[in-house]
Design a protein around this motif. Structure first.
Motif: not given
Ligand SMILES: [Zn+2]
Length: 592
Positions: A473, A536-537, A539-541, A544, A587, A589-592
């Protein structure tokens, strides 16, 4: 002996860092890592972490960090080669035979040879002290009341009056003249050829923090000049970044260190049990030395001779300590000249009492100012008060300034209100002089955008070592070119390269950086964590924002480096800016 990368890799992989460190430090598992009390600084809570996944250690308290090899080097004071040998033995790895022929020696790392030469010289001087030739030297040390144990502990020696005894000895061991000269132990001229640098002197081997002899101080017997002669600067001896006695003092854990003037002061203090004493090396105390002390302590007590030169040195030392963010105090040795004399006359307990009562630097400075003014002359007295007021302006913190103001007012019988008025006048005139609190370059880490950019880069590197699967990623957006200086770029490209090839090993990247300071910085790059990630949010932020942050700083830097007359300057800048804007709203995200 240089070992191949394959051998080094094998030795490292067969020695799990948790097992090895666990032999020295009591470790407890917390989450994915192990924690314990740091063996490299004095602490009560465990900030020392060991990661089985990264095969690294890192201390969040003092910043010490590295892999299993550098741990052993640091803990047991070993060279890289020695650490490899010890770990190979531990894991039953057979190392290739050592070749000790002159040809092999010539290929060995230059620094290692210079260290070897200094070590052999120390052994030679040590031997001479105990021979008939060394009688004078031994007599000198006896007169200074040094015990046999102390002589041995510091490896003290004697350089005879002959002109080439050491050179001959080193030649017989196979060392070339040019290297003996480069090691700082000999000189060459038409008249004498290659001859010893030190003649008729008692010899103090200077060791680095890892107990390796890097140079010598020699005190002449009799009245010849110079009284003290030191090794010149060499590739292994940087006077501004080493301290005499540090190899022992760093283990004293007294909560403070004492810096004094000379070799004999340090030795006398250690003999009396004050093993936290160090000395600067024939030069004034330097900012580099303050930074080294900071690795081991927060407080430094200055113990300089009670003469004018000593007072000046103390005043300068106070400023250097402040700049380095260290708490400083000044030891009063009066009526004696130096610590050695004080301890001999008054004993250990009295010395300990003086340490306890070491003077706060502000009052020390005020007392020195006072001595330069005639209190019976009103003008001179006013001048003194004005200087106090200016000095008080150096305190940035209002409460701290007020406390000092009251204390100094009462001590010198000045009306606090008058003094306060004076301070306010100076402050309003913009006369706030705060030279001591302005970090000079090389002392404090740079703050501001630069630091923020690097922090993002460290966060990204740590994240990648924690979760290597995120590489695919990250690589879509970030390249090693986005990292800000050579060190970061080199580390990033090694890590990216490894992740691309599926050979993930942050511990082996560390071996590419043998320089102690670089090694520590690289360890930090792999151990910088975001604390507040819970959801999780978040983490995503964070993912990014870090990628965006690295990219943005990379863009700014590349733009700066691009030449204005580059025909593509405009298009490249515009494209970069567009990419950045797109990234800002993307967007990731590390998780998708
Ligand atoms: Zn530590």
């Amino acid at each position: 002996m240089r070992y191949s990368d394959e051998i080094i890799e094998e030795v490292r992989s067969r020695n799990d860092i948790v097992d090895v460190v666990g032999q020295y430090v009591h470790l407890q598992k917390k989450g994915a890592n192990y924690f314990g009390l740091c063996p490299f600084h004095n602490e009560k809570s465990g900030s020392f972490s060991v990661s089985p996944h990264k095969q690294m250690f890192y201390c969040f308290g003092c910043g010490a960090g590295g892999n299993v090899i550098s741990f052993l080097m640091k803990y047991d004071n070993l060279t890289f080669q020695e650490a490899i040998k010890s770990l190979a033995e531990r894991a039953g790895v057979k190392l290739p035979d050592e070749d000790d022929s002159p040809a092999a020696k010539a290929f060995r790392d230059k620094k290692q040879i210079l260290l070897d030469i200094n070590k052999e010289a120390a052994k030679y001087y040590y031997y001479l002290l105990r021979q008939k030739t060394g009688e004078k030297g031994l007599e000198y040390f006896r007169k200074r009341q040094l015990t046999d144990e102390t002589l041995q502990h510091f490896g003290l020696g004697y350089a005879a009056a002959t002109s080439d005894g050491l050179v001959k000895h080193l030649r017989s061991l196979g060392y070339q003249d040019s290297l003996i000269i480069e090691a700082g132990l000999a000189s060459h001229d038409e008249k004498f050829g290659t001859h010893d640098k030190f003649w008729s002197r008692v010899m103090f081997p200077i060791q680095d923090a890892g107990n390796k002899v890097i140079g010598f101080g020699g005190r002449v017997m009799g009245d010849a000049k110079p009284k003290y002669l030191n090794s010149p600067e060499t590739p292994i001896f940087d006077k501004s970044r080493n301290l005499f006695g540090l190899n022992y003092a760093k283990n004293a854990r007294a909560g403070y260190m004492i810096i004094c003037e000379g070799y004999m002061d340090v030795i006398a203090m250690h003999q009396a049990g004050f093993t936290m004493a160090v000395a600067s090396l024939g030069t004034a105390f330097t900012p580099g030395q303050a930074l080294i002390l900071k690795r081991y302590t927060d407080e430094v007590i200055l113990s300089y001779d009670s003469d004018e030169a000593g007072t000046k040195a103390a005043l300068r030392g106070i400023g250097i300590l402040k700049d380095a963010g260290l708490k400083g105090k000044v030891l009063n040795l009066k009526p004696y000249k130096d610590p050695d004399e004080f301890i001999k006359n008054e004993g250990k307990e009295a010395f300990e009492e003086r340490i306890k009562n070491a003077e706060n630097p502000f009052f020390f400075e005020v007392r020195i100012m006072e001595a330069a003014h005639d209190m019976s002359d009103p003008d001179s007295k006013t001048e003194f008060y004005k200087k106090i007021a200016r000095k008080l302006c150096e305190f940035e913190e209002a409460l701290e300034r007020e406390n000092y103001l009251e204390a100094v007012a009462s001590k010198y019988n000045i009306k606090a209100d008058d003094l306060r008025r004076m301070v306010n006048t100076y402050a309003n005139q913009g006369g706030i002089v705060r030279p001591a609190n302005t970090p000079k370059s090389g002392i404090s880490p740079k703050k501001g955008p630069e630091d923020g950019a690097k922090k993002n880069q460290r966060l990204l590197l740590t994240w990648l070592t924690d979760e290597p699967q995120l590489y695919s990623k990250v690589v879509k957006y970030v390249t090693p070119e986005d990292f800000s200086d050579d060190l970061y770029r080199n580390v990033a490209s090694s890590l990216f390269e490894g992740l691309k090839n599926g050979s993930f090993s942050p511990a082996s990247i560390l071996d590419q950086f043998p320089d102690e300071e670089e090694h520590r910085q690289v360890a930090e790059m792999f151990n910088t964590n975001l604390v507040e990630i819970e959801t999780k949010d978040q983490r995503k932020k964070a993912f990014h924002d870090i990628i965006y942050g690295v990219k943005q700083a990379g863009y700014e830097r590349q733009k700066k480096e691009m030449k204005l007359d580059d025909p593509d300057f405009l298009s490249k800048t515009i494209q970069g800016k567009k990419d950045l804007e797109r990234l800002a709203h993307m967007e990731i995200s590390p998780d998708d």
